[in-house]
Scaffold this active site. Structure first.
Site, PDB file in Angstrom:
ATOM      1  N   HIS A  47       0.852  -1.200   0.000  1.00  0.00           N
ATOM      2  CA  HIS A  47       0.000   0.000   0.000  1.00  0.00           C
ATOM      3  C   HIS A  47       0.885   1.247   0.000  1.00  0.00           C
ATOM      4  CE1 HIS A  47      -2.913   3.057   1.171  1.00  0.00           C
ATOM      5  NE2 HIS A  47      -2.197   3.319   2.244  1.00  0.00           N
ATOM      6  N   ASP A  83       7.056  21.733 -26.215  1.00  0.00           N
ATOM      7  CA  ASP A  83       6.884  20.378 -25.681  1.00  0.00           C
ATOM      8  C   ASP A  83       7.895  20.240 -24.566  1.00  0.00           C
ATOM      9  OD1 ASP A  83       6.760  17.456 -25.355  1.00  0.00           O
ATOM     10  OD2 ASP A  83       5.627  17.502 -27.224  1.00  0.00           O
ATOM     11  N   TRP A  91       7.015  -0.110   3.953  1.00  0.00           N
ATOM     12  CA  TRP A  91       7.514   0.547   2.731  1.00  0.00           C
ATOM     13  C   TRP A  91       8.937   1.044   2.918  1.00  0.00           C
ATOM     14  CZ3 TRP A  91       8.908   5.597   1.108  1.00  0.00           C
ATOM     15  CH2 TRP A  91       8.877   6.567   2.094  1.00  0.00           C
ATOM     16  N   SER A  96      12.891   5.985 -13.893  1.00  0.00           N
ATOM     17  CA  SER A  96      11.809   6.718 -14.535  1.00  0.00           C
ATOM     18  C   SER A  96      11.674   8.124 -13.962  1.00  0.00           C
ATOM     19  CB  SER A  96      10.497   5.942 -14.352  1.00  0.00           C
ATOM     20  OG  SER A  96       9.404   6.812 -14.436  1.00  0.00           O
ATOM     21  N   SER A  97      11.668   8.220 -12.640  1.00  0.00           N
ATOM     22  CA  SER A  97      11.411   9.548 -12.082  1.00  0.00           C
ATOM     23  C   SER A  97      12.623  10.463 -12.249  1.00  0.00           C
ATOM     24  CB  SER A  97      10.983   9.456 -10.618  1.00  0.00           C
ATOM     25  OG  SER A  97      11.969   8.842  -9.860  1.00  0.00           O
ATOM     26  N   HIS A 156      13.323  11.729   3.732  1.00  0.00           N
ATOM     27  CA  HIS A 156      12.695  12.983   4.103  1.00  0.00           C
ATOM     28  C   HIS A 156      12.507  13.931   2.939  1.00  0.00           C
ATOM     29  CE1 HIS A 156      10.330  14.983   6.911  1.00  0.00           C
ATOM     30  NE2 HIS A 156      10.756  16.098   6.371  1.00  0.00           N
ATOM     31  N   GLU A 168      11.931  13.006   0.122  1.00  0.00           N
ATOM     32  CA  GLU A 168      10.813  12.362  -0.575  1.00  0.00           C
ATOM     33  C   GLU A 168       9.471  12.913  -0.082  1.00  0.00           C
ATOM     34  OE1 GLU A 168      10.515  10.354  -3.053  1.00  0.00           O
ATOM     35  OE2 GLU A 168       8.421   9.754  -2.862  1.00  0.00           O
ATOM     36  N   TYR A 171       8.876  15.850   0.807  1.00  0.00           N
ATOM     37  CA  TYR A 171       8.654  17.147   0.157  1.00  0.00           C
ATOM     38  C   TYR A 171       8.491  16.991  -1.348  1.00  0.00           C
ATOM     39  CZ  TYR A 171       9.112  18.998   4.679  1.00  0.00           C
ATOM     40  OH  TYR A 171       8.861  19.244   5.996  1.00  0.00           O
ATOM     41  N   SER A 174      -1.033  27.248  -5.060  1.00  0.00           N
ATOM     42  CA  SER A 174      -0.660  28.638  -5.333  1.00  0.00           C
ATOM     43  C   SER A 174      -1.189  29.127  -6.674  1.00  0.00           C
ATOM     44  CB  SER A 174       0.866  28.796  -5.296  1.00  0.00           C
ATOM     45  OG  SER A 174       1.361  28.389  -4.045  1.00  0.00           O
ATOM     46  N   HIS A 203      15.033  12.675  12.295  1.00  0.00           N
ATOM     47  CA  HIS A 203      13.859  12.756  13.168  1.00  0.00           C
ATOM     48  C   HIS A 203      12.958  11.522  12.979  1.00  0.00           C
ATOM     49  CE1 HIS A 203      11.688  15.238   9.858  1.00  0.00           C
ATOM     50  NE2 HIS A 203      11.252  14.016   9.802  1.00  0.00           N
ATOM     51  N   HIS A 204      13.273  10.714  11.971  1.00  0.00           N
ATOM     52  CA  HIS A 204      12.569   9.438  11.840  1.00  0.00           C
ATOM     53  C   HIS A 204      13.212   8.370  12.719  1.00  0.00           C
ATOM     54  CE1 HIS A 204      10.195  10.744   8.319  1.00  0.00           C
ATOM     55  NE2 HIS A 204      11.249  11.489   8.064  1.00  0.00           N
ATOM     56  N   THR A 229       6.991  26.625   6.056  1.00  0.00           N
ATOM     57  CA  THR A 229       5.701  26.001   5.753  1.00  0.00           C
ATOM     58  C   THR A 229       4.573  26.894   6.253  1.00  0.00           C
ATOM     59  OG1 THR A 229       6.824  23.919   6.136  1.00  0.00           O
ATOM     60  CG2 THR A 229       4.452  23.824   5.852  1.00  0.00           C
ATOM     61  N   LYS A 240       3.907  29.748   3.949  1.00  0.00           N
ATOM     62  CA  LYS A 240       3.092  29.416   2.784  1.00  0.00           C
ATOM     63  C   LYS A 240       1.609  29.459   3.129  1.00  0.00           C
ATOM     64  CE  LYS A 240       4.674  27.045  -0.429  1.00  0.00           C
ATOM     65  NZ  LYS A 240       5.673  27.349  -1.409  1.00  0.00           N
ATOM     66  N   ARG A 272       1.618   0.853  14.973  1.00  0.00           N
ATOM     67  CA  ARG A 272       1.205   0.729  13.580  1.00  0.00           C
ATOM     68  C   ARG A 272       1.637  -0.639  13.060  1.00  0.00           C
ATOM     69  NH1 ARG A 272       5.626   4.541  10.477  1.00  0.00           N
ATOM     70  NH2 ARG A 272       4.527   3.779   8.654  1.00  0.00           N
TER      71      ARG A 272
END
Lengths: 541, 352, 181
Positions: free
Chosen positions: A77, A106, A142, A169-170, A253, A255, A257, A268, A302-303, A328, A331, A450
């Protein structure tokens, strides 16, 4: 002009038909559509897994799935939603809209663009098929923490290869985005004038190039630990399992963002349009987005507050993480200031944008709570974390994507979506999202871990509520699918400017966007956030 | 019906600090959220498009921008100060009165009282695959042997793990620390109030991650001493004579206990396993015919399936003999055969 | 005209970004030695070799102070050994040479090789505990049911901060599979 163009880009003159239009697609709009459909299919697949998880957790006791299958669902998931749904959706949106928003013909590398997309389906197939191999799919979460991930069966290898492919790919997609934005802007579309969505995509693309290879590296180490006798993460061979977490979160981390910045970009664009007012504090938005990008590289540990880091290290990462709250917050305040004294209307894109601000703020504030290392000792690894990142990723990334799809649907297709269904989709999602995820804060505070398939009795009520919410939320997404499918066929023809307040470049060209837009670069005069004062010399066919 | 909305009631000084820290953060973030919500609602109501209303076109205000950068920054400093104090307190395990080593296994805990020469495994005590178990008040949060500690004493935990990363979490104590294979970590607590405090493993550690609870039983100093003496006597009595020759019914009873603690997770109480993942023992050739093969796979594990560990490293000769005997006589595997501890001893000698 | 120039510029940028991506893949691997260095500096991980003990001549050393040392050992899955410190706790003074013993028994009927890795708590103490002799310096091969007693000789560097009042030294002992000795 026709002669020179034919020589340079013969494919650009006719619109291919049939399957080859899609398989050989080099047109940014076609590729964008492929990405968006692909990510929606992955969203539904990941959603089905989420519903399996919620079905099992509806009440205590094991009803449907064995624990190892449950772990496979939680793992896949996460992977499917992050790498299959959210990231490709943003890349697809960038493909579709960026050239239109900055006046490029293009994407810079059309064939590479084709490759970037067509790598994804095989990767997704690897992930899905891994459920069928002996031992099942990867079941290490994950995050694929070692040494648990070195214990798994062949499903883990398939997952690692899938991550490699999706990573390539990315990275290719991101290179395309960067080069397109930096080299192909129309004259007059300065960097400090271009739309926030372009800025967000640009910074996101840099983040992807910087960290996706790191992820590829760390899962390669797991692969060699598994099969080739290396000991990167095995203490017996001089390795260190905690090293895996450091490298993973160095990717992980940023990731977060990568999945949030494009959402900021979309919001925006949408908020100013429906407030009929320029974006407040455009310059500070650019700086805030950039500083979030930079700060995201120095907060990863922090993880890892419960891995036993020395106090000084914990404190450093705690302070750095709290610091991210400042840009943040800027924003959020800027968006509200944009709405202030505007003349707002509340069409579906605006509703999703407002829902985004509200719920993302909750996710941001629970993030501040989690950043406090002393308190994270209680909350780490509990449902509080699950609640937090779903507020950020579902109400954040997903809501912004819905907002974007409703916003640009008329431009993409030339038809209007059904506004009443759209609004219903919003209110339905908003209510059931909160019913699903808000109670998880309480579960986490009460200490429910979890990734467990069964739980102690005191967690029953909130789990039942969350499960009901999840099924309703999931069903509600079919409203969106129905709306898109019927509107594609029978939607009212869209006017060239369906939104009164929209002033960026994509709204200055015919609707639906011509198959080949801006074949000659227009001369534009732009103001902040890509707002177009005047344009001439644009050609499309 | 229990709708707990907050952290569990703290019973240590650290947990109390964490509790107050959460309250403080909840109030601050709550006020910020309400502020955002109210301003937005006001704008939504008052600044909507109505006939004749034009949007104001301002889009910059340096003073405001500086303010809403600096003020959140100051608020964060206000949060960081008490948080820093608690972090430092959490980390100071020095000066402990006693040390207990905690080792995480897939999927159970081991506690070694370092100063007492006492150690034992702690397994989930809730029966699996029994629907009636849902009636037990502490469903999935009960163990066969809790960690018993004295109140009012600083207990230091040394944590490590045997296989993958686990995490030792007891909410009421305010303690959560990863146990990492091959590495050593420490944390500490001092319980103020006698009582039984329950927690769980909080780091995904494989299939039965949800089934390795933690129970801490905090007792008064005298009760703790009493328990310690009795528990040590028990440990001595339980040490088996490996040469003893057992009778079949005794071995089966002992074997069933070993099976429930170690084997049931995969092979299931029914002995039927999980098709495709964990093989059945009921009626299988290895558990009915090939006795040396049976002994070998229990002792040394399976080469084809990593989930089948080499139990020879964890269990005594007597336990292995008992569990094999049980498996050869349960679920219709009525071989009537027995395996004596001495046979296991011999089989170990042949292993290499 | 401009199109060709743009294409060239695009390709140049593609190459640069591609190099960055590949470099970042390498960076993941570079994090390993980097991590080791950080760990050594902060004393999180320890290197298994005999330490150099400096005479300290010519430098001003802080006065010695008392430290409590606890000893422990863990045996990882797969190794049929019993590893036990003979003494669990000693009071030492910094700068003094200390000897403690560990008993190791091979509980199996086969030859087994193991490797011990020392871990310290607090991690920062690691760099100050100078070991002159230790069974962790090399792999140890044991005959079936053999028991041996190993000395660990060390001195605590007098430069250790006085804030470290107690140190736990715990060995984690691993199985060394045949053929990897």
């Amino acid at each position: 002009m026709a002669m020179t163009d034919v020589q340079q880009a013969p494919a650009h003159h006719h619109k291919p038909s049939g399957w080859s239009r899609w398989l050989m697609a080099t047109n940014h709009k076609d590729i964008g559509s492929l990405y968006l459909w692909f990510s929606f299919i992955m969203f539904l697949s990941g959603g089905v897994m989420a519903l399996c998880i919620r079905a099992e957790l509806f009440r205590p006791g094991l009803q449907f799935f064995a624990p190892e299958l449950f772990n496979q669902f939680t793992t896949l998931h996460g992977l499917v939603m992050v790498f299959g749904a959210i990231m490709p959706a943003f890349t697809g949106l960038a493909n579709w809209m960026l050239p239109l928003m900055i006046g490029a013909p293009d994407m810079a590398f059309a064939r590479m663009n084709n490759w970037s997309f067509w790598l994804l389906p095989p990767a997704a197939a690897l992930l899905m098929l891994s459920f069928l191999v002996p031992g099942g799919a990867a079941a290490a979460g994950w995050t694929l923490y070692a040494p648990l991930s070195t214990q798994m069966g062949i499903g883990m290898d398939m997952t690692i290869f899938a991550i490699h492919i999706m990573g390539v790919s990315s990275v290719m997609g991101s290179i395309n985005i960067i080069v397109t934005i930096l080299n192909l802007r129309a004259p007059g579309m300065d960097l400090m004038k271009m739309p926030m969505f372009a800025w967000a995509s640009l910074i996101t693309a840099f983040l992807i190039i910087a960290v996706m290879p790191v992820l590829a590296g760390v899962v390669t180490m797991v692969l060699t630990d598994r099969h080739f006798g290396t000991h990167f993460f095995n203490a017996a061979g001089g390795g260190d399992p905690i090293l895996y977490q450091h490298i993973f979160w160095f990717f992980g981390h940023p990731e977060v963002y990568i999945m949030a910045l494009p959402a900021f970009g979309i919001i925006s664009q949408v908020i100013p349009t429906f407030s009929r007012k320029p974006l407040f504090g455009y310059t500070s938005m650019v700086y805030a987005t950039s500083s979030i990008g930079v700060l995201s590289f120095i907060v990863w540990a922090h993880h890892m507050f419960v891995t036993g880091l020395p106090a000084t290290v914990q404190l450093f990462f705690m302070y750095a993480t709290m610091l991210i709250a400042v840009p943040t917050g800027v924003k959020v305040f800027n968006w509200i200031a944009t709405m202030w004294e505007g003349a707002m209307t509340f069409e579906t894109p605006m509703l999703f944008a407002i829902g985004f601000i509200l719920l993302f703020t909750i996710g941001g504030l629970s993030g501040v709570t989690l950043s406090v290392a002393a308190l994270d000792i209680q909350l780490h690894g509990t449902y509080y974390v699950v609640a937090h990142f779903h507020y950020v990723l579902v109400a954040g990334a997903l809501f912004s994507l819905f907002s974007a799809m409703y916003y640009w649907f008329p431009k993409m297709t030339g038809r209007m979506y059904n506004e009443r269904l759209g609004k219903f989709h919003f209110w339905w999602s908003m209510v059931w999202f909160n019913v699903t995820f808000f109670p998880m804060h309480f579960l986490g505070l009460a200490g429910m871990p979890r990734r467990i398939p069964d739980y102690a009795l005191q967690f029953t009520e909130f789990n039942s509520i969350a499960s009901v919410g999840a099924f309703c939320f999931g069903l509600g997404q079919l409203i969106f699918l129905y709306n898109i499918l019927t509107s594609l066929k029978n939607g009212k023809p869209a006017p060239a400017l369906p939104w009164e307040g929209a002033d960026t470049l994509e709204w200055k060209i015919p609707t639906p966007a011509p198959y080949h837009s801006f074949v000659e670069a227009p001369q534009v005069e732009a103001d902040h956030n890509g707002s177009i004062v005047s344009m001439h010399g644009d050609k499309h066919h | 019906m229990s709708l707990a909305l907050n952290l569990q009631e703290p019973v240590t000084r650290i947990a109390e600090q964490e509790f107050h820290l959460h309250t403080l953060l909840l109030v601050i973030t709550g006020i910020i959220f309400l502020g955002v919500l109210l301003v937005m609602l006001y704008a939504i109501v008052r600044h909507r498009k109505v006939a004749g209303r034009e949007a104001k076109q301002f889009h910059e205000n340096t003073t405001v921008e500086i303010l809403w950068t600096v003020i959140p920054f100051l608020i964060l400093i206000g949060m960081a100060l008490p948080a820093t104090r608690t972090v430092l307190a959490q980390k100071s395990a020095a000066g402990a009165d006693m040390t207990i080593k905690v080792t995480g296994y897939q999927w159970k805990w081991r506690y070694d009282y370092m100063d007492e020469n006492l150690g034992f495994m702690s397994h989930l005590a809730t029966p699996r695959d029994d629907p009636a178990a849902l009636a037990r008040p502490d469903y999935l949060l009960e163990v066969d042997e809790p960690l018993v500690v004295p109140v009012g004493r600083k207990v230091r935990l040394l944590l490590t793990a045997n296989d993958v990363i686990h995490s030792w979490y007891v909410p009421a104590l305010g303690v959560k620390q990863d146990a990492i294979p091959g590495f050593l970590r420490d944390t500490w607590f001092r319980v103020d109030k006698p009582g039984i405090y329950r927690g769980q493993c909080t780091e995904l550690c494989g299939k039965d991650h949800g089934y390795m609870p933690i129970v801490v039983d905090a007792r008064s100093e005298t009760d703790y001493r009493k328990w310690l003496d009795e528990r040590k006597k028990l440990a001595m009595a339980a040490a088996d004579d490996p040469a003893k020759v057992w009778k079949l019914p005794d071995l089966v009873v002992r074997g069933e206990k070993v099976y429930t603690q170690n084997c049931v997770a995969c092979h299931q109480a029914s002995g039927k396993g999980i098709p495709g993942t964990f093989p059945a023992l009921a009626g299988s050739p290895i558990a009915t015919k090939d006795k040396p093969g049976h002994i070998n796979i229990v002792l040394n594990g399976s080469k084809r399936n990593a989930a089948m560990q080499a139990w020879g490293k964890q269990l005594s000769d007597t336990d292995i003999a008992a569990v094999i005997t049980y498996e050869r006589n349960a679920w219709g595997n009525n071989t009537g055969e027995m395996v004596q501890p001495a046979e296991i001893h011999k089989a170990r000698a042949g292993t290499s | 005209m401009g199109a060709q120039r743009t294409q060239l510029a695009n390709q140049r940028m593609l190459a640069k970004l591609g190099v960055i991506a590949i470099a970042m893949f390498g960076f993941a691997y570079a994090l390993i030695p980097l991590y080791r260095v950080v760990c050594e500096v902060t004393g999180i991980n320890q290197v298994v070799k005999a330490d150099e003990v400096e005479s300290g001549a010519g430098t001003e050393l802080p006065p010695p102070f008392a430290v409590t040392m606890d000893f422990d050992a863990s045996v990882q899955a797969g190794l049929p050994w019993e590893v036990r410190p003979v003494t669990r706790t000693v009071q030492v003074r910094t700068g003094e040479f200390i000897r403690v013993d560990y008993d190791i028994t091979n509980r199996s009927d086969r030859e087994v090789t193991g490797q011990a890795i020392p871990r310290y708590l607090p991690g920062a103490a690691g760099e100050y505990v100078k070991k002159l002799d230790c069974f962790c310096f090399r792999q140890q091969r044991f005959k079936p049911h053999e028991t041996r007693r190993f000395p660990v000789v060390f001195v605590i560097d007098r430069r250790m901060p006085a804030s470290i009042a107690s140190i736990t030294l715990s060995y984690t002992v691993f199985d060394v599979p045949a053929g990897r000795t």
